[in-house]
Design an enzyme around this catalytic site. Structure first.
Site, PDB file in Angstrom:
ATOM      1  CG  HIS A 171      -2.090   0.598   1.093  1.00 54.98           C
ATOM      2  ND1 HIS A 171      -2.574   1.678   0.082  1.00 54.98           N
ATOM      3  CD2 HIS A 171      -3.382   0.823   1.500  1.00 54.98           C
ATOM      4  CE1 HIS A 171      -3.709   2.005   0.070  1.00 54.98           C
ATOM      5  NE2 HIS A 171      -4.227   1.583   1.022  1.00 54.98           N
TER       6      HIS A 171
ATOM      7  CG  ASP B 226      -3.579   4.474  -3.811  1.00 58.03           C
ATOM      8  OD1 ASP B 226      -2.736   4.448  -2.523  1.00 58.03           O
ATOM      9  OD2 ASP B 226      -3.608   5.625  -4.252  1.00 58.03           O
TER      10      ASP B 226
END
Length: 475
Positions: free
Chosen positions: A448, A452
């Site tokens: 992450h 995304d």
């Protein structure tokens, strides 16, 4: 003279354990002939000789862990008789050959020490000095002076063994070595510690015994240091467990230990997030059923779902190249080649060999590559470059019946795709109709820091679309 070095078996690998020498000093070796075996968290494999010649010198003993690119041996020119004798000398006296002049000087000191204990002979007639003068020589022998420099009666000692001896006050002369040439290994030390702990727990009155000892008119104070070699006060908490008949304790294998380190490092490095998508595999399942008999007869191996998903993954990577990247500080490194790592389960752990330029292969070519790599991984025949250079990984935990899982990213990559079992289940189709469909769950774990959730879901939807609308004739 040619140096033989410890190879790098993967991008994140910084060391390896030399588990076994396949040649002895003085023996001839051909180019590319297996020379020694190594073990890392990625692979257990045989390392070939870089040149033909005679193994003239072994610098790293079996069971020793060294950094990559460290020189582990030297190979001399072929045809000379001297190297064979040279190798014998290295085997007979590794302490002088391996450690160098400084060790030779330190080795000379223990030879003088036997003559040093001669003065204590006149000491017994004088009882008074025993409490002061003789008390000091007494603790001196337990101190493993000859072992501190890496050399003991049982041969060279590894840094780990010396460290354990220091931490737990172990007299290594009492430890029986089971390694090559009687060398003491980590397992030998742990076995000795367990046996000593068992004796300690079996005789609760043993601690008071030393306190009762006295010499002459003065109480002897040295007993507290005396029990330290035999009684491990700083033993790890797990020691009592080793004594229980209901518990069995054994050390991790080198591969298991390295895997543990690598997994923890990956969790500490990347911000792991997993998204799961259900995919209808019915079209591919029917195609596979129609083709598997002919495919088996033509190629000599069976057709699985894995190459279909690999093809879909490479297509998705082309559409979303950020999944074929890595993070370097605050920079993003994009790779032009799509090199897919395929996780292979072994009896002793897990290994991820790499299919290079996977996007250039069709289903049949990928299946052939998967079978070849998996077979050689299980027989320890992989080469060092076949377990490095991966840019994206796939793990097929569905082959063991798992529906879905949350795989850990294989550093320094930024994503890994997990494949669940393909099962026939009732599903809603064509609006309100219910039919039996072959379905599977795909679990994508991504970093992450770079990717995304929305982008990860788009990547999975691309794979899902390719698989559910498959039209390629694999034969």
């Amino acid at each position: 003279m040619t140096d033989v070095v410890m190879p790098q078996m993967g991008e994140s690998i910084v060391e390896g354990t030399l588990t076994r020498w396949l040649k002895k000093p003085g023996e001839k070796v051909e180019r590319d002939e297996p020379l020694f075996e190594i073990s890392t968290d990625k692979v257990d494999t045989e390392i070939p000789s870089p040149v033909a010649g005679v193994l003239s010198e072994v610098l790293v003993q079996e069971g020793t862990t060294v950094a990559i690119n460290s020189v582990v041996a030297r190979i001399g020119e072929n045809g000379a008789g001297a190297p064979a004798q040279e190798g014998k000398a290295a085997t007979a006296a590794p302490s002088k050959a391996d450690v160098g002049p400084s060790a030779a000087a330190s080795a000379a000191k223990p030879v003088e020490q036997p003559s040093a204990p001669a003065p204590p002979a006149p000491a017994p007639p004088a009882p008074a000095p025993v409490s002061s003068a003789a008390a000091q020589p007494a603790p001196a022998p337990p101190a493993p002076a000859p072992q501190a420099d890496g050399q003991g009666d049982q041969g060279p000692l590894s840094p780990l063994v010396r460290k354990m001896a220091r931490e737990y006050s172990i007299d290594l002369s009492k430890v029986k070595g089971t390694g090559a040439g009687g060398r003491i290994t980590k397992q030998d030390v742990e076995t000795y510690m367990s046996s000593q702990a068992a004796k300690t727990y079996g005789a609760p009155t043993s601690p008071p015994q030393p306190a009762a000892v006295s010499a002459g008119p003065y109480p002897v104070e040295p007993p507290p240091p005396a029990p330290s070699p035999t009684q491990p006060p700083s033993a790890p908490p797990a020691m009592p467990l080793a004594e229980s008949a209901k518990v069995r304790t054994e050390p991790m294998s080198n591969m298991r230990s390295k895997i543990a380190e690598h997994m923890v490092m990956s969790k500490r490095t990347s911000a792991h997030v997993t998204t799961v998508h259900r995919v209808d595999m019915t079209t591919i399942a029917k195609l596979r059923d129609r083709s598997k008999t002919e495919f088996q007869a033509r190629n000599g191996f069976s057709l699985t779902f894995l190459p279909f998903i690999t093809v879909a993954a490479t297509e998705a990577i082309r559409a979303f190249p950020i999944f074929n990247a890595s993070i370097d500080g605050k920079n993003i490194v994009y790779y032009r080649d799509i090199n897919i790592g395929i996780a292979v389960a072994l009896e002793s752990g897990l290994i991820v060999p790499v299919i290079r330029n996977a996007d250039e292969k069709n289903v049949a070519g990928l299946q052939r590559a998967i079978v070849d790599l998996a077979t050689r991984a299980r027989s320890r025949q992989l080469k060092p470059d076949e377990v490095q250079g991966g840019t994206f990984s796939i793990t097929n935990f569905g082959s063991f019946g798992s529906i879905f899982a949350t795989p850990v990213i294989n550093q320094p990559q930024v994503a890994i795709l997990g494949i669940g079992a393909v099962e026939k289940i009732p599903a809603v189709v064509d609006g309100d109709a219910i039919a039996i469909r072959s379905q599977a769950h795909l679990a994508l774990t991504f970093d992450h820091r770079l990717i995304d959730g929305a982008l990860a879901d788009q990547f999975c939807q691309k794979i899902k679309s390719i698989l559910e609308n498959w039209s390629e004739n694999i034969l």
